[in-house]
Design an enzyme around this catalytic site. Sequence first.
Site, PDB file in Angstrom:
ATOM      1  N   GLU A   1      41.014   0.333  60.433  1.00  0.00           N
ATOM      2  CA  GLU A   1      42.320   0.162  59.786  1.00  0.00           C
ATOM      3  C   GLU A   1      42.718  -1.308  59.559  1.00  0.00           C
ATOM      4  OE1 GLU A   1      44.670   4.085  61.438  1.00  0.00           O
ATOM      5  OE2 GLU A   1      44.499   2.404  62.804  1.00  0.00           O
TER       6      GLU A   1
HETATM    7  C1  TNX Z   1      44.322   5.958  64.289  1.00  0.00           C
HETATM    8  S1  TNX Z   1      41.589   6.292  65.246  1.00  0.00           S
HETATM    9  C2  TNX Z   1      43.916   4.824  64.951  1.00  0.00           C
HETATM   10  C3  TNX Z   1      44.684   4.345  66.117  1.00  0.00           C
HETATM   11  C4  TNX Z   1      45.892   5.200  66.358  1.00  0.00           C
HETATM   12  C5  TNX Z   1      45.532   6.656  66.186  1.00  0.00           C
HETATM   13  C6  TNX Z   1      46.640   7.593  66.510  1.00  0.00           C
HETATM   14  C7  TNX Z   1      41.565   4.812  64.956  1.00  0.00           C
HETATM   15  C8  TNX Z   1      40.258   4.193  64.930  1.00  0.00           C
HETATM   16  N1  TNX Z   1      42.727   4.186  64.716  1.00  0.00           N
HETATM   17  O1  TNX Z   1      45.050   3.006  65.938  1.00  0.00           O
HETATM   18  O2  TNX Z   1      46.343   4.967  67.646  1.00  0.00           O
HETATM   19  O3  TNX Z   1      45.161   6.842  64.844  1.00  0.00           O
HETATM   20  O4  TNX Z   1      46.205   8.919  66.505  1.00  0.00           O
END
Ligand code: TNX
Length: 515
Positions: free
Chosen positions: A328
């Site tokens: 992300e």
């Molecule tokens: C996505 S899964 C994210 C996290 C969040 C999560 C909450 C991932 C690699 N990144 O930063 O905490 O969703 O479900």
Amino acid sequence: MNNKIKWLFGIVALLFLAACTPKTPTDLTQTSFIPQPASVTATGDAYKVSASTVIYFQAGVEGLEHTAVYLAGQLIEISGLTISVQAAEKVPSRGIYLEITGNDVELGNEGYELNIGKKLVTIKAGSEAGCFYGAQTLLQTLPVKAADGEALTIATGTARDYPEYAYRGTMLDVARHFFSVEDVKRVIDLLAVYKMNALHLHLSDDQGWRIEIKSWPMLTEIGGSTEVGGGEGGFYTQEDYAEIVDYAQERHITIIPEIDMPGHTNAALASYAELNCDGKARKLYTGTDVGFSTLCTDKDITYRFVEDVVSEIAALTPGPWFHVGGDESHVTAHDDYVYFVNRVQEIVVKYGKKIFGWDEIANANLVEGTTVQFWDDVENTTMGVEKGAKVLMSPSARAYLDMHYDSTSLLGLHWAGYIEVDHAYTWDPATLVEGVTKENILGVEAPLWTETITDMDELEYMVFPRLPGYAEIGWTAPALRDWETYKLRLADHGKRFEDLNIDFYRSALVPWGEY
Ligand code: TNX
């Protein structure tokens, strides 16, 4: 009283006694094991653990002594009996005996054979880890708590067992909410019961930096000082982290440290102004948005920072992996992202570790030995496989421990859907993603993100009862897995959860007993 009445009384008293005395277990195949072993056969008799039981370990094998002491500790905890531990030069005639034997190819690296006879219990394995798993299977033949000082009986028979996947783990996000060393140790204890062998610690994120880095002390001083919701946060000193690593190692669990970058870095960007492209420190962040922060990918100091962090953590981490995050990074330009991940990989390799990263890192040139953690994007994951990476399966719609169970759940999130206990269990890592087969898969990991999880009660409620299911997916071959029989075994574990004081979700899909 005439004789007839005396007789009658006698018979009634005997019947009463028979009804009240617990039945001696004699059919090992009736035990509710999780994960289900590869094979269990029964010989119809019983072995008795009593105050005179000795646990022997093959003389000269230090790791076995640890397991023998661990097993004795558990048996003492269960029964209050005094169980002693001794080294043995040869197989004893009675007691419990742990032994390493190198010649059983089928058992592989982590398999074991548990033989329960009338007088002697043996656990044989090719490795110390295998013996530890055999001990866990033995423990599941007993209650978690029995009456103090009472002898325990175990059905006789054999379990021969080995795992489907090499990596069976969970992830704990200690960045969004901080969890103490004691909390993490409890998580480790619970993982060990289900033969899980990996704990991935998400040690940094926008809301907090949780591990002391001696060359960059503000990371914890500033970056560790808060958490989601504005609480006081916290961090592990390097000694704390080493203590966690040791505790896990004694239970054959590898710690995988994660420093998430280049995104999810607001806590670092608030601690050191020079890590920002504009040279201005960011404000500490206690909300739950994702994707707004990035390290400055074209500054030299960024890579000095990464190298210092990686070298200090790698030196404290005996396991083979370092997780670089990489998820992300929405405000990092694509080319900058690829450039950054490529450089960071070189640094990690330089300090002797193999790379783990969320599936986005497949966009970079992956170095040999890299594992891509599938959480969301099938294209990234298959691209990773094409580039020669292994895959760790953490599909968010199946394996995210922070997802709601159903629409009435008060804790957790639901962006990836609801994950009831059956939904968490009824999938096969080897067939879930087209183009990703068993040969490509390192294993299974169920992550717990903690935006909404603030303490151990809440953590346990999200983790249990889903975690034993993930452990079984990682350990047991798909042909031996089936929800209808699994839910009955899980129901039996409800009593174990209660006796371990685990605050678990009583899913209506599982026929829990009246304990
Ligand atoms: C996505 S899964 C994210 C996290 C969040 C999560 C909450 C991932 C690699 N990144 O930063 O905490 O969703 O479900």
